[in-house]
Each structure stands twice: as structure tokens, then as C-alpha cells.
Design an enzyme around this catalytic site. Structure first.
Site: not given
Length: 243
Positions: A29, A209, A213
């Protein structure tokens, strides 16, 4: 007749030299393309094409959220890349964030299994005449007393070990990203991650938060260090960089 064949060979060589190179990104990701309902989350792989002339180099981002080397193989995602590889292509390989999750057996890969999977990626990429490039996982934005903390355990060293053993270029994204985050500092580095206050963005009404990423600014910083790594490892791909 000799002139004809000479011209034909010249044309064919020109076409081979001028062929578009595809760079596949295999990863998790932190690199992946993001859906609209997840914005402003941005994978660094989304920012890479701007550094290349698209007529000469095409970036194909096959990184996927939540994947490890194990699940990327198990789901057939790796085979999908291999089946499309042509001579002269590249595969940039960056995993580790999810391989290390022991509590998730469908994605967990021990350091030894991780190394075996990386070797599989290398072997199958080379068998197609393409070039594998290994990347250590990017750093998380975890600080203790204003000092960045390493969170990836044995996995970055496993990447480096395989790279050395198999003579594969390694871009140390962990160290490079750590330098970037440390330069920004504990508070400043929040500007690079998916950090939003409640009501600030419709996609995250309760706020978010996230120190793993990236937002567009952070993804841009990570793409820059990936390009820096291309230059440092002297990949032939560097001659196609436009900036």
C-alpha cells in the site's frame, strides 16, 4: 540486395532501441495506486511516471494494499506481471510492511520465506530477459523522543542479503526515507503522512492519524528517493530520466 538487407537490419535495430520500456511496480500500500474515496492517501508509485518520458518508459503500478510477498504470489498477482514481461523491462519490488505481520497467517512470511519469495521474483524476472530491482520497505513515521524508530526488524537486511547474493540492484528505501523523515522531524514529518483532523476531509469525517501511508507531498518525497536510488545504482534506466 546487400543494400536492402542492410537497410532492413538498420530499421529493425532502430525499432528495438526505440522500443518502450515497461517498469512494473510490485509492492504494498505504500506504493499502490489509491481509489478516490481514500484520497488524499497516495502511493509513491503514483508519482514515478513524471520522472520519465512516457513515450520511452511506461510505469505500470501493480502494487496492492495489504499485500506481502506471500499473498502477492498466492493471489496470482506476481504471475500476472511475469506473463507480461518483455526483454528490457524492469520490475521494482518493495514489500515488508505486511510480511512481518505474524498475526495474519494469510500474509505473514518469515524472514526466510521472504527471502525465498524475493529469489523467486528475481529468477522469474530474469528468465524473461527483464531486470529485477529490490527495494527495502519505506520507514514508518514512528518517533520516540524525537528519534525515528526502525520498525521493520530483519526484513530490510534480508533484502540487502538477497541483493548481494543474487547480484541485484538494491535501493535502500528504508534508510533513504528515514533520512527524509528525520530531516522533517517528529512534528514536521506529519505533513508527509495521511494526517487529517475531524471534518477536514469528507473521506475521513472523523479524521485520521496514519504514520504509514503518505499524502501527495509524502509520496512525492518517496518517489524522489526512488529516483535517487536509480541514479546511485546506475541502472541503465537512468538514461531515460527527464528530471
Amino acid at each position: 540486395m546487400k543494400i536492402f538487407f542492410g537497410l532492413l537490419i538498420s530499421v529493425l535495430l532502430f525499432r528495438v532501441a526505440d522500443a518502450q520500456i515497461t517498469v512494473y511496480l510490485a509492492g504494498d500500500s505504500t506504493c499502490a495506486n489509491k481509489a478516490g474515496d481514500k484520497r488524499p492517501e497516495t502511493g509513491w508509485g503514483e508519482m514515478l511516471q513524471q520522472y520519465f518520458d512516457p513515450a520511452r518508459v511506461k510505469i505500470v503500478n501493480e502494487a496492492q494494499n495489504g499485500r506481502s510477498t506471500k499473498s502477492f504470489i498466492d493471489e496470482g498477482r506476481w504471475k500476472s506481471i511475469v506473463d507480461r514481461l518483455n526483454k528490457g523491462d524492469y520490475v521494482f519490488i518493495q514489500f515488508g510492511h505486511n510480511d512481518e505481520k505474524k498475526d495474519k497467517p494469510t500474509i505473514y512470511a518469515s524472514p526466510e520465506d521472504y527471502k525465498a519469495n524475493l529469489i523467486k521474483f528475481i529468477t522469474e524476472t530474469r528468465a524473461r530477459g527483464a531486470t529485477p530491482v529490490l527495494m527495502t520497505p519505506v520507514s514508518r513515521g514512528k518517533f520516540e523522543k524525537d528519534m525515528l524508530v526502525k520498525t521493520h526488524g530483519e526484513y530490510p537486511d534480508a533484502v540487502k542479503s538477497v541483493g548481494k547474493e543474487r547480484r541485484v540492484a538494491v535501493i535502500d528505501m528504508e534508510s533513504k526515507s528515514a533520512a527524509v523523515l528525520s530531516r522533517y522531524g517528529n512534528e514536521g514529518s506529519r505533513k508527509l503522512f495521511l494526517q487529517l483532523k475531524p471534518g477536514e476531509n469528507a473521506n475521513y469525517p472523523k479524521g485520521v492519524e496514519d504514520n504509514t501511508h503518505f499524502n501527495p507531498k509524502g509520496a512525492e518525497e518517496m518517489a524522489k528517493i526512488a529516483v535517487e536510488g536509480i541514479r546511485e545504482t546506475r541502472l541503465k534506466l537512468l538514461k531515460y530520466l527527464t528530471k
